[in-house]
Scaffold this motif. Structure first.
Motif, short mmCIF file in Angstrom:
data_model
loop_
_atom_site.label_atom_id
_atom_site.label_comp_id
_atom_site.label_asym_id
_atom_site.label_seq_id
_atom_site.Cartn_x
_atom_site.Cartn_y
_atom_site.Cartn_z
N ASN A 267 -12.80 -5.39 -9.14
CA ASN A 267 -12.02 -4.69 -8.12
C ASN A 267 -12.28 -5.23 -6.71
O ASN A 267 -11.58 -4.89 -5.77
N GLY A 268 -13.31 -6.07 -6.57
CA GLY A 268 -13.60 -6.65 -5.27
C GLY A 268 -12.68 -7.79 -4.88
O GLY A 268 -12.75 -8.28 -3.75
N GLN A 269 -11.78 -8.20 -5.79
CA GLN A 269 -10.93 -9.36 -5.49
C GLN A 269 -10.05 -9.12 -4.27
O GLN A 269 -9.87 -10.02 -3.44
N SER A 270 -9.49 -7.92 -4.14
CA SER A 270 -8.61 -7.64 -3.00
C SER A 270 -9.42 -7.55 -1.69
O SER A 270 -8.92 -7.91 -0.63
N CYS B 182 -3.08 -12.17 -3.92
CA CYS B 182 -3.72 -11.36 -2.87
C CYS B 182 -2.96 -11.47 -1.56
O CYS B 182 -2.75 -10.48 -0.85
N ARG B 183 -2.53 -12.68 -1.21
CA ARG B 183 -1.78 -12.87 0.02
C ARG B 183 -0.40 -12.24 -0.06
O ARG B 183 0.11 -11.68 0.91
N LEU C 164 13.75 -1.10 -14.72
CA LEU C 164 12.72 -0.11 -14.42
C LEU C 164 12.73 0.33 -12.96
O LEU C 164 11.95 1.21 -12.58
N MET C 165 13.58 -0.31 -12.15
CA MET C 165 13.66 -0.02 -10.72
C MET C 165 12.28 -0.18 -10.05
O MET C 165 11.82 0.68 -9.31
N LEU C 166 11.64 -1.31 -10.37
CA LEU C 166 10.30 -1.57 -9.87
C LEU C 166 10.27 -2.80 -8.98
O LEU C 166 10.93 -3.80 -9.26
N ASP C 167 9.49 -2.72 -7.91
CA ASP C 167 9.18 -3.90 -7.10
C ASP C 167 7.81 -4.41 -7.53
O ASP C 167 7.05 -3.71 -8.21
N SER C 168 7.49 -5.62 -7.11
CA SER C 168 6.21 -6.19 -7.52
C SER C 168 5.72 -7.21 -6.49
O SER C 168 6.51 -7.74 -5.71
N ALA C 169 4.42 -7.45 -6.55
CA ALA C 169 3.81 -8.54 -5.77
C ALA C 169 3.34 -9.59 -6.76
O ALA C 169 2.82 -9.25 -7.82
N ALA C 170 3.53 -10.85 -6.44
CA ALA C 170 3.21 -11.90 -7.40
C ALA C 170 2.60 -13.11 -6.71
O ALA C 170 2.81 -13.35 -5.52
N GLY C 171 1.85 -13.87 -7.48
CA GLY C 171 1.28 -15.12 -7.00
C GLY C 171 1.41 -16.20 -8.05
O GLY C 171 1.09 -15.96 -9.22
N VAL C 172 1.89 -17.37 -7.66
CA VAL C 172 1.99 -18.52 -8.55
C VAL C 172 0.86 -19.48 -8.20
O VAL C 172 0.71 -19.88 -7.04
N GLY C 173 0.05 -19.84 -9.17
CA GLY C 173 -1.11 -20.68 -8.92
C GLY C 173 -0.76 -22.15 -8.82
O GLY C 173 0.37 -22.58 -9.08
N MET C 174 -1.76 -22.93 -8.42
CA MET C 174 -1.60 -24.38 -8.37
C MET C 174 -1.55 -24.94 -9.78
O MET C 174 -2.11 -24.35 -10.71
#
Length: 542
Positions: A394-397, A303-304, A273-283
């Protein structure tokens, strides 16, 4: 040369598509045409199968969506291209959700058609060597689409909604075929992934952007399907996000399972898809009671990550305390509209000795846990539908960029005040809004054992008052309304014709098929078996 079937009720549209390009030069040949889905199905029975079907989404007698469903069941090796106008966008989005990867928008542009055919030719060449095994796998891997939709909805409900009880959650997980998640020894992590829209798509129509979101979600689900113990789910309010619950086997070596899965997913998104992404792995979390903690830690790290933090939130080494008891106490104060108690409890949460060093990552985690609770309570009481839930979520960020502890407490207090205002509204207008809240709760939680005493306790009401008000404003008893909801939820399962009647009974909240049959007949005038037989007959005659 690959064969193509064109299916559209307008002959002029078929002629236009045929004349757009040199099909043979592209490696394709139009071998048949049909003016309706029924005609196309008859042609597929009589003639050698084409490799590709280009089908309109809006046709008389049988819609394109139903045609695609039948083709996927009977001819899983066919590649289907959905053809649609902008006004039929909902149908096109449904086709993408069903697994259709390719689509064309009317009027068909020559360059888009050429690009699509080049992509199809490459895919078909790559898949020819293993075509027979793929068809065999598709036939043996038939699963209930309705069931996996319920599974995803329930996972989202578990992390963002109010829990019925831990025992009831375990039972519901088992009913929905999520048995590995129902055990006392559950171990796992959450992964949150956000798709970044390419800059070139910023000026595209909303419909085109949403189709790209759908393609991203389909890719996420396909990638997850190749991994054991990976459960994807999405949030309708944010189509650019996908979440994954990754479970670990007891005593098994699970080193970097979540990271390896994420690497595979991001690589596929970039290649296909030629897409970049932001990701987070939880504890890593242990047990159902810590499920929301694990989810919030993944959101904190996401978020970070989206802020450009290269270490993906490794500062969050352990989860600060946020127990079910703390959550229940705060929820009760909000529901009783005791603002002073809410403020004191929030201050206690953010001044715990574990976070006295003012760790930004730990503060962010705690803020997200409070936010999840507020979202759940907004869903329980809000009379304005999902608008307040969406605003809160939406307040999470914004919380991730807090400037101080005081600012964070003030922000969360203000959000809690909004929820309390919704709770207060339910106390007015002769109970109409409170009954509406209960009604919505029943529609979401129909799979549980919803008895009058339980619901009255949940909404801090007298049983007799709730029973009287519900019948007065809804027009039926609570048990009667619940039966109608369950019957309506069973209908698509009966039409899908994959699960047994005994399995459908459990999924929609009944103890067994006899109870299900009697309740269904009361609302539809026929038993589930009779309904399914009639539907199948009508479908075969279409």
């Amino acid at each position: 040369m690959y064969g193509v079937m064109l299916v559209d009720d307008e002959k002029s549209v078929r002629s236009s598509i045929k004349s757009k390009i040199d099909w043979k030069a592209a490696g394709f040949e139009i071998v048949s045409e049909a003016g309706s889905a029924s005609e196309a199905l008859k042609l597929l029975k009589r003639k050698p199968l084409p490799q590709v079907i280009i089908s309109d989404m809006r046709m008389p007698q049988m819609e394109g969506i139903e045609f695609i469903r039948i083709c996927k069941e009977k001819y899983p090796g066919l590649r289907t291209v959905a053809l649609s106008g902008y006004s039929d966008f909902e149908d096109l989005r449904e086709a993408v959700r069903l697994g259709v990867k390719d689509y064309l928008l009317k009027p068909v542009a020559r360059d888009e058609l050429n690009a699509l055919l080049a992509k199809l030719a490459a895919d078909l060449r790559e898949g020819q060597a293993s075509a027979q095994p793929s068809r065999l796998k598709a036939k043996t891997a038939v699963r209930s689409e309705q069931l996996w939709l319920l599974q995803e909805d329930y996972l989202l409900q578990l992390v963002k909604g109010e829990w019925y009880s831990t025992r009831a959650v375990r039972e519901r997980l088992a009913q929905l075929g999520l048995v590995p998640l129902a055990g006392n020894d559950l171990r796992g992590q959450f992964v949150a992934v956000e798709m970044h829209l390419p800059p070139a798509w910023a000026t595209e129509r909303q419909e085109r952007r949403e189709l790209l979101y759908q393609g991203f979600q389909s890719l996420c689900r396909e990638t997850a399907a190749r991994w054991k113990g990976v459960y994807p789910f999405s949030d309708f309010g944010n189509p650019a996000m996908m979440y994954f619950l990754i479970s670990f086997k007891k005593e098994a070596v699970q080193e970097n399972k979540s990271s390896r899965f994420l690497q595979e997913l991001q690589k596929a998104a970039g290649a296909e898809l030629m897409l970049d992404s932001a990701a987070g792995v939880g504890m890593e979390f242990r047990g159902l009671k810590n499920l929301k903690n694990g989810f919030a830690s993944a959101l904190s790290n996401w978020c970070r990550s989206r802020e450009g933090d290269a270490d993906n939130g490794t500062e969050l080494q352990t989860l600060p305390p946020f127990s079910p008891g703390m959550e229940r106490k705060l929820a009760k104060s909000i529901e009783l509209c005791e603002m002073q108690a809410v403020r004191e409890q929030l201050e206690g949460i953010f001044t715990n000795e574990r976070v006295e060093d003012h760790s930004a990552a730990e503060y962010n985690f705690l803020a997200l846990r409070v936010l999840l609770l507020l979202v759940a309570l907004a869903g329980k009481y809000a009379s304005g539908g999902s608008s307040l839930q969406k605003y809160l979520w939406n307040g999470q960020s914004l919380l991730s960029g807090h400037r101080s502890r005081e600012w964070l407490l003030e922000d969360l207090s203000e959000r809690a005040q909004l929820v309390m205002e919704e709770v207060k509204k339910t106390e007015n207008r002769d109970g109409v809004l409170l009954v509406e809240a209960v009604r919505k709760y029943v529609e979401v939680n129909y799979g549980y054992e919803l008895r009058l005493p339980i619901l009255a306790n949940k909404y801090h009401m007298n049983e007799a008052d709730l029973s009287r008000l519900f019948k007065q404003h809804v027009g039926s008893s609570l048990s009667g309304y619940l039966g109608g909801v369950r019957a309506a939820k069973a209908e698509p399962f009966l039409q899908e014709n994959i699960l047994k009647l005994s399995e459908i009974a459990v999924v929609v909240g009944y103890a067994g098929p006899d109870e299900f049959s009697a309740a269904f007949k009361k609302h539809y005038g026929k038993t589930p078996k009779e309904y399914r037989e009639r539907y199948n007959k009508m479908r075969s005659e279409a």
